[in-house]
Every structure is written in structure tokens, then in C-alpha cells.
Design a protein around this motif. Structure first.
Motif, PDB file in Angstrom:
ATOM      1  N   VAL A  49      13.194 -17.146 -11.166  1.00  0.00           N
ATOM      2  CA  VAL A  49      14.601 -16.788 -10.960  1.00  0.00           C
ATOM      3  C   VAL A  49      15.501 -17.870 -11.560  1.00  0.00           C
ATOM      4  N   GLY A  50      16.433 -17.424 -12.388  1.00  0.00           N
ATOM      5  CA  GLY A  50      17.346 -18.346 -13.036  1.00  0.00           C
ATOM      6  C   GLY A  50      16.791 -19.005 -14.281  1.00  0.00           C
ATOM      7  N   THR A  51      15.622 -18.538 -14.752  1.00  0.00           N
ATOM      8  CA  THR A  51      15.003 -19.098 -15.954  1.00  0.00           C
ATOM      9  C   THR A  51      14.478 -17.956 -16.816  1.00  0.00           C
ATOM     10  N   ASP A  52      13.903 -18.319 -17.991  1.00  0.00           N
ATOM     11  CA  ASP A  52      13.225 -17.332 -18.831  1.00  0.00           C
ATOM     12  C   ASP A  52      11.712 -17.453 -18.712  1.00  0.00           C
ATOM     13  N   GLN A  53      11.248 -18.053 -17.624  1.00  0.00           N
ATOM     14  CA  GLN A  53       9.823 -18.252 -17.369  1.00  0.00           C
ATOM     15  C   GLN A  53       9.089 -16.907 -17.296  1.00  0.00           C
ATOM     16  N   THR A  54       7.969 -16.786 -17.985  1.00  0.00           N
ATOM     17  CA  THR A  54       7.199 -15.540 -17.993  1.00  0.00           C
ATOM     18  C   THR A  54       5.871 -15.650 -17.258  1.00  0.00           C
ATOM     19  N   GLU A  55       5.441 -16.870 -16.943  1.00  0.00           N
ATOM     20  CA  GLU A  55       4.238 -17.055 -16.137  1.00  0.00           C
ATOM     21  C   GLU A  55       4.292 -18.434 -15.489  1.00  0.00           C
ATOM     22  N   PHE A  56       3.551 -18.585 -14.396  1.00  0.00           N
ATOM     23  CA  PHE A  56       3.511 -19.882 -13.728  1.00  0.00           C
ATOM     24  C   PHE A  56       2.211 -20.012 -12.946  1.00  0.00           C
ATOM     25  N   ALA A  57       1.786 -21.260 -12.754  1.00  0.00           N
ATOM     26  CA  ALA A  57       0.561 -21.539 -12.005  1.00  0.00           C
ATOM     27  C   ALA A  57       0.739 -21.129 -10.554  1.00  0.00           C
ATOM     28  N   PHE A  58      -0.356 -20.598  -9.987  1.00  0.00           N
ATOM     29  CA  PHE A  58      -0.302 -20.137  -8.599  1.00  0.00           C
ATOM     30  C   PHE A  58      -1.658 -20.377  -7.974  1.00  0.00           C
TER      31      PHE A  58
END
Length: 399
Positions: free
Chosen positions: A291-300
């Protein structure tokens, strides 16, 4: 820029949504972060006349609608960070900054199922935010780890567990502001729920495969909320109401709902609103780091979450939170569900304020905290104030 003593918001072209009604042409005076007066604007005020006033700051709202700040009780991340991954004060500030631009003026940073060390670090970060009066941080939400394996969703199974004395020591702390704890009725006992509620904590039910009798027992023990209605809970059927049916029929409980077009069908959302009403159905985001970024994936945890449009999924295909913001949730309630602006804003402000027992926020009225969102006619956010301080601006405000 701050709304200091004597500052005014002058709605000479905007409407103000206060107490569920729209007011035309008024001024809102604030002092020390609180609303001290709401008065009609009897005639147009010239810049020259304003210059003669004692107030050091005036903000001019020339269009759209001024509404109460939005309150999000379920925020896992934002601005490219996740609270679980970095449970620090810096992360809280980043999350608040990301969500403020979408109208969120108060939030419960949310820790999903994790080890107890992460929970302790998160509690310490929130305690520091409460001690230093960090704008917008009003408490903490522990979503798990006392959840159902069958309805865990993206919660890591290795960390699901019963309540131990270690978790109780965290939950019973009195320096965390609002304490919201999501549990599954089959994973805890009514006695444990009563102990939490007696300490001042708020208990919500979710990620559960419980039958109606188990859910009712949890409500009788003091549970007052349901976490993201329909998602991660036993469905309503003809012979077993499940958690969904029990949530809908329980008059004095609150239900959070994720209106991102992915988690809940519009008809299901409308059913919930017709049964629960505006006063007991509240908008939440369940927001993750993009949210608030152009991030398309992240570690989880041991994998990653992939974004596809408005959908986030973990490697197993489960929905993993959302990329929803509160302004978009309000927009969905107005334009897709056709609930009207007053109802949508109430579900984003006054209803969650009532749920988490914070009467000082949630509406525009004298004595309330000066939390405002200025919306354009298309419901995009033009400016946001938290406790009287301007924290986001996308349009000119000065004369």
C-alpha cells in the motif's frame, strides 16, 4: 503546518459531514488538536477580512466534502514494510505515513501469527509510540496465533498455538493503548476470553471453523467483534449457521469487512450491511506492505506474496491480506454498494471508534479530536489532518 490555537478550516465551497448530516458554508475552529467550535459562514469572507482576524492559520476548502478521519483496526503493513518483519517505531511511522495519504488518521498496527519474540517486539514498539504520542497509532491488534488450522489462511501453521502465560503477559499489558486480539473460539476457552476482556482488551473472533454454539459461548464470554467477515470463517448453511451466520445475527457485535472487490462479493457485502447496519459494520483494509508503493511482491515468512492487480496471494494460493486503502474502501461502499457517503464514512470512522472504545475520535463535533479528511467530488483525498496537524496535502489550502 499545524492547526494551532485559533486556527480555522473555512468551508466556503465544501460541505462538512458532521453527525451524519451535510453542512454548507461553515467554519471549524480548533485548538490544541481538538474541535472547539463549528459555526455557520454567514457571508463570504474576503482575503482582506481574513487578514484582520487573530487566527494565525486559515485553511480554505473550496470544493468537495470534509469528513471525519478514517480509523483502520487491521493494518499489517504499508509503505513497503510489514510490522511483523520489522516491529519497530520506524516501521510504525512508515506505515502511518503510507496510509495517511488515503485518509487514515488512526490505526491499530496488526501482528499476524508469529513467534513470541516478534509479538514482544511489536508490543514494545507500540508502547513507545503510545508513550510519545506518535500521531495515528492508537493501539495494537494481535491477529493470532490462537487460530484454527482449518481456517488459517496465510497464517503460518508452525506458529499456531494455544495461549500460554507468555502471550498473556503481552496481552495484559496496560501501556499498549487499545488492545485488540483475534482468536478462534475453538482455540481458546471462554474463561480465557473473560480474562482478556476483564483486563480491558477487546476480543474479536476470526480464522475459525467453529459452530454456532461455540461462537455464541465466546460472545457470552465477552467477545465483541468479528475479523474480516466471511473470510477465514465457517460459512452459514441451512443446518449450521457457522461463524458467518452467528456474526450476522448477533446484534451487539461489530464486523470488519474488506471492500476491495476480491475478498467479498458485492451482494454478500450488501447482505451484511442490511443485517448489521452502519453502526456495526466497519471498513478495514487488512493492508500489507505494497500500500502506497509500486511493490509487486514481498517476502512472507518462508515464501513470498505476489501481487496481481488488487489481489495478494501466498505460494499456496491463499489470499494474503490486501492492497486496499481506506479511501478506496469508502469509494467502493459509495459507488459499488450504493450506500451513500454518510453511511460509508460512518463505517470508516464512527463505527470503528465505537468498537475500540475511543469516543474522542470518529466524528466532526465539538470536543472531538481534530482528525479530518478532505475529499474531492470523486472521493479522492485532497488533504488529511491528524490531531490538528496537516499530514497530507494534494491541493492548495491557503487563501
Amino acid at each position: 503546518m499545524k492547526l494551532s490555537a485559533g486556527a480555522s478550516l473555512i468551508a466556503d465551497g465544501a460541505q462538512v459531514l458532521a453527525g451524519g448530516s451535510l453542512i454548507d458554508h461553515c467554519t471549524i475552529d480548533t485548538s490544541a488538536g481538538k474541535i472547539i467550535a463549528i459555526n455557520p459562514l454567514l457571508a463570504e469572507i474576503s482575503p482582506q477580512e481574513l487578514a484582520l482576524r487573530a487566527e494565525p492559520i486559515q485553511y480554505r476548502l473550496d470544493r468537495g466534502t470534509l469528513v471525519a478521519g478514517f480509523i483502520d483496526t487491521q493494518v499489517n503493513g504499508g509503505g513497503g514494510v510489514m510490522f511483523n518483519h520489522a516491529p519497530t517505531l520506524a516501521t510504525l511511522r512508515c506505515m502511518m505515513q503510507a496510509h495517511c495519504q488515503f485518509g487514515t488518521t488512526a490505526m491499530l498496527p496488526t501482528v499476524i501469527t508469529d513467534d513470541i519474540e516478534t509479538m514482544q517486539a511489536a508490543a514494545n514498539a507500540v508502547a513507545e509510540a503510545i508513550r510519545t504520542q506518535e500521531p495515528g497509532i492508537v493501539g495494537i491488534h494481535f491477529e493470532g496465533p490462537h487460530l484454527s488450522m482449518a481456517k488459517r489462511g496465510c497464517h503460518p501453521p508452525a506458529h499456531l498455538r494455544p495461549i500460554t502465560e507468555g502471550e498473556f503477559q503481552i496481552y495484559l499489558r496496560q501501556d499498549l493503548g487499545v488492545r485488540l486480539i483475534t482468536v478462534a473460539p475453538e482455540a481458546v476457552t471462554p474463561a480465557q476470553i473473560r480474562q482478556l476482556v476483564a483486563s480491558g482488551a477487546i476480543v474479536s473472533l476470526g480464522h475459525s471453523n467453529a459452530k454456532a454454539d461455540e461462537v455464541r459461548a465466546a460472545i457470552d464470554a465477552g467477545a465483541t467483534g468479528f475479523t474480516h467477515l466471511y473470510n477465514g470463517m465457517s460459512a452459514m448453511t441451512s443446518r449450521e449457521p457457522g461463524m458467518v451466520g452467528t456474526a450476522l445475527i448477533s446484534d451487539n457485535t461489530y464486523c470488519g469487512i474488506i471492500l476491495d472487490g476480491q475478498h467479498v462479493h458485492p451482494i454478500s457485502a450488501q447482505v451484511a450491511w442490511r443485517v448489521k447496519g452502519t453502526a456495526h459494520l466497519m471498513l478495514v483494509t487488512d493492508a500489507m506492505s505494497p500500500v502506497g508503493t509500486d511493490q509487486t511482491e514481498f517476502a512472507f515468512f518462508d515464501g513470498k506474496v505476489i501481487r496481481d492487480g488488487m489481489t495478494l496471494r501466498d505460494p499456496y494460493g491463499s489470499l494474503a491480506g490486501s492492497v486496499l486503502d481506506m479511501a478506496s474502501a469508502v469509494n467502493y461502499a459509495v459507488n459499488i454498494l450504493d450506500l451513500g457517503l454518510a453511511a460509508a464514512v460512518e463505517m470508516a470512522s464512527l463505527t470503528p471508534a465505537s468498537f475500540i472504545h475511543l469516543p474522542q475520535i470518529g466524528d466532526i463535533s465539538i470536543g472531538k479530536q481534530a482528525d479530518f479528511v478532505w475529499l474531492d467530488d470523486d472521493l479522492s483525498v485532497l488533504a488529511v489532518w491528524v490531531a490538528g496537524q496537516l499530514c497530507y496535502r494534494a491541493a492548495p489550502l491557503d487563501w
